[in-house]
Design a protein around this motif. Structure first.
Motif, PDB file in Angstrom:
ATOM      1  N   VAL A  29     -78.507  -3.425  74.114  1.00 37.82           N
ATOM      2  CA  VAL A  29     -77.149  -3.005  74.457  1.00 37.82           C
ATOM      3  C   VAL A  29     -76.318  -4.283  74.480  1.00 37.82           C
ATOM      4  N   GLY A 138     -74.301   0.366  71.666  1.00 38.35           N
ATOM      5  CA  GLY A 138     -75.562   0.912  72.165  1.00 38.35           C
ATOM      6  C   GLY A 138     -76.758   0.445  71.356  1.00 38.35           C
ATOM      7  N   GLN A 142     -74.270   1.598  67.476  1.00 38.05           N
ATOM      8  CA  GLN A 142     -72.972   2.268  67.406  1.00 38.05           C
ATOM      9  C   GLN A 142     -72.105   1.888  68.601  1.00 38.05           C
ATOM     10  N   LYS A 144     -69.986   2.458  71.682  1.00 40.78           N
ATOM     11  CA  LYS A 144     -70.010   3.512  72.696  1.00 40.78           C
ATOM     12  C   LYS A 144     -68.732   3.556  73.521  1.00 40.78           C
ATOM     13  N   THR A 159     -71.067   1.738  83.482  1.00 41.34           N
ATOM     14  CA  THR A 159     -71.113   2.253  82.111  1.00 41.34           C
ATOM     15  C   THR A 159     -72.208   1.557  81.313  1.00 41.34           C
ATOM     16  N   GLU A 163     -75.724   3.130  79.669  1.00 44.36           N
ATOM     17  CA  GLU A 163     -76.153   2.921  78.282  1.00 44.36           C
ATOM     18  C   GLU A 163     -77.536   2.278  78.234  1.00 44.36           C
ATOM     19  N   THR A 171     -81.404   7.320  67.050  1.00 44.84           N
ATOM     20  CA  THR A 171     -80.372   8.183  67.615  1.00 44.84           C
ATOM     21  C   THR A 171     -79.500   8.622  66.456  1.00 44.84           C
ATOM     22  N   LYS A 174     -73.256   8.016  66.872  1.00 38.71           N
ATOM     23  CA  LYS A 174     -72.683   7.508  68.138  1.00 38.71           C
ATOM     24  C   LYS A 174     -72.336   8.663  69.060  1.00 38.71           C
ATOM     25  N   THR A 175     -72.444   8.399  70.346  1.00 37.89           N
ATOM     26  CA  THR A 175     -72.106   9.404  71.332  1.00 37.89           C
ATOM     27  C   THR A 175     -70.604   9.437  71.514  1.00 37.89           C
ATOM     28  N   ALA A 177     -67.666   8.837  73.413  1.00 34.27           N
ATOM     29  CA  ALA A 177     -67.243   8.089  74.585  1.00 34.27           C
ATOM     30  C   ALA A 177     -65.736   8.068  74.598  1.00 34.27           C
TER      31      ALA A 177
END
Length: 182
Positions: A29, A138, A142, A144, A159, A163, A171, A174-175, A177
Motif C-alpha cells: 500500500v 492499493g 490501483q 483508492k 483509511t 486498505e 483484485t 479499483k474499488t 473510493a
C-alpha cells in the motif's frame, strides 16, 4: 503511457536521475505525495514521517513515496541532493523521496497523469492543484483515494489501515473510493 493498467507500469526517475521501477512496491500500500521544501504545507513532512513510522512498523508493506515538485510557486527550487538533505535534516524523513518531477502540464511524469485520471479532483479536473496532494495506491496497483493539500497526514491513518487490511492477491479492478475534493 495511456495503456498503463496499474501503478506498477511506471518508472519515474529517482533522486539520481535513474528509472525507479514501481514494481518494487507490488503488493504494498503506497501513499504518493507531491512535496515541496519551501511551501506553507512543508511542515506536513513531520506528519508524513510520523505516519510512515507508525504504520510501517506494524505493516512493513506500507510505503510513502515523495515526489518533489517545483511547479507551484517555485517552492522546491533546489537540486535533488538539496531536497534530500533538507528532508532528512529538517524532518528526519526516512521514506523514499524520488527525483524532482512535474505533476501537471506537457512534461508531467506519466504516473501522475495516470493517477489524476484514475481519481480526478473536484469538478472532474485532472490536475494537481498544489503541493502535498496525496494519492493512496492499493496492493492491486490501483488508486483508492485522493486528498487535497490541506488534508493533514494524521487524518489519513484510518483509511490507510483499512486498505492495509485488504489481503494481497489478485483484485479485479479499483474499488470505488469517494475522492476528497481537491
Amino acid at each position: 503511457m495511456a495503456s498503463a493498467a496499474s501503478f506498477y507500469d511506471f518508472k519515474p526517475l529517482d533522486k539520481k536521475g535513474q528509472p525507479h521501477n514501481l514494481t518494487n512496491y507490488k503488493g504494498k500500500v503506497v501513499l504518493v505525495v507531491n512535496t515541496a521544501s519551501k511551501c506553507g504545507f512543508t511542515p506536513q513532512f513531520e506528519g508524513l514521517e510520523k505516519l510512515y513510522k507508525d504504520l510501517h512498523q506494524k505493516h512493513p508493506d506500507f510505503v510513502i513515496l515523495g515526489f518533489p515538485c517545483n511547479q507551484f510557486g517555485s517552492q522546491d527550487p533546489g537540486s535533488n541532493d538539496d531536497i534530500q538533505s533538507f528532508c532528512q535534516l529538517n524532518y528526519g524523513v526516512s521514506f523514499p523521496i524520488l527525483g524532482k518531477t512535474d505533476v501537471n502540464g506537457n512534461n508531467a511524469e506519466p504516473v501522475w497523469e495516470w493517477m489524476k485520471g484514475s481519481i480526478p479532483g473536484v469538478l472532474g479536473l485532472k490536475r494537481v492543484k498544489w503541493n502535498f496532494e496525496k494519492f493512496l495506491v492499493g496492493r492491486d496497483g490501483q488508486v483508492k483515494a485522493r486528498w487535497a493539500s490541506t488534508t493533514k497526514p494524521e487524518s489519513l491513518k484510518a483509511t490507510i489501515e483499512k486498505e492495509l487490511a485488504v489481503p494481497a492477491g489478485p483484485t479485479p479492478t479499483k474499488t470505488a473510493a469517494a475522492p476528497t475534493p481537491t
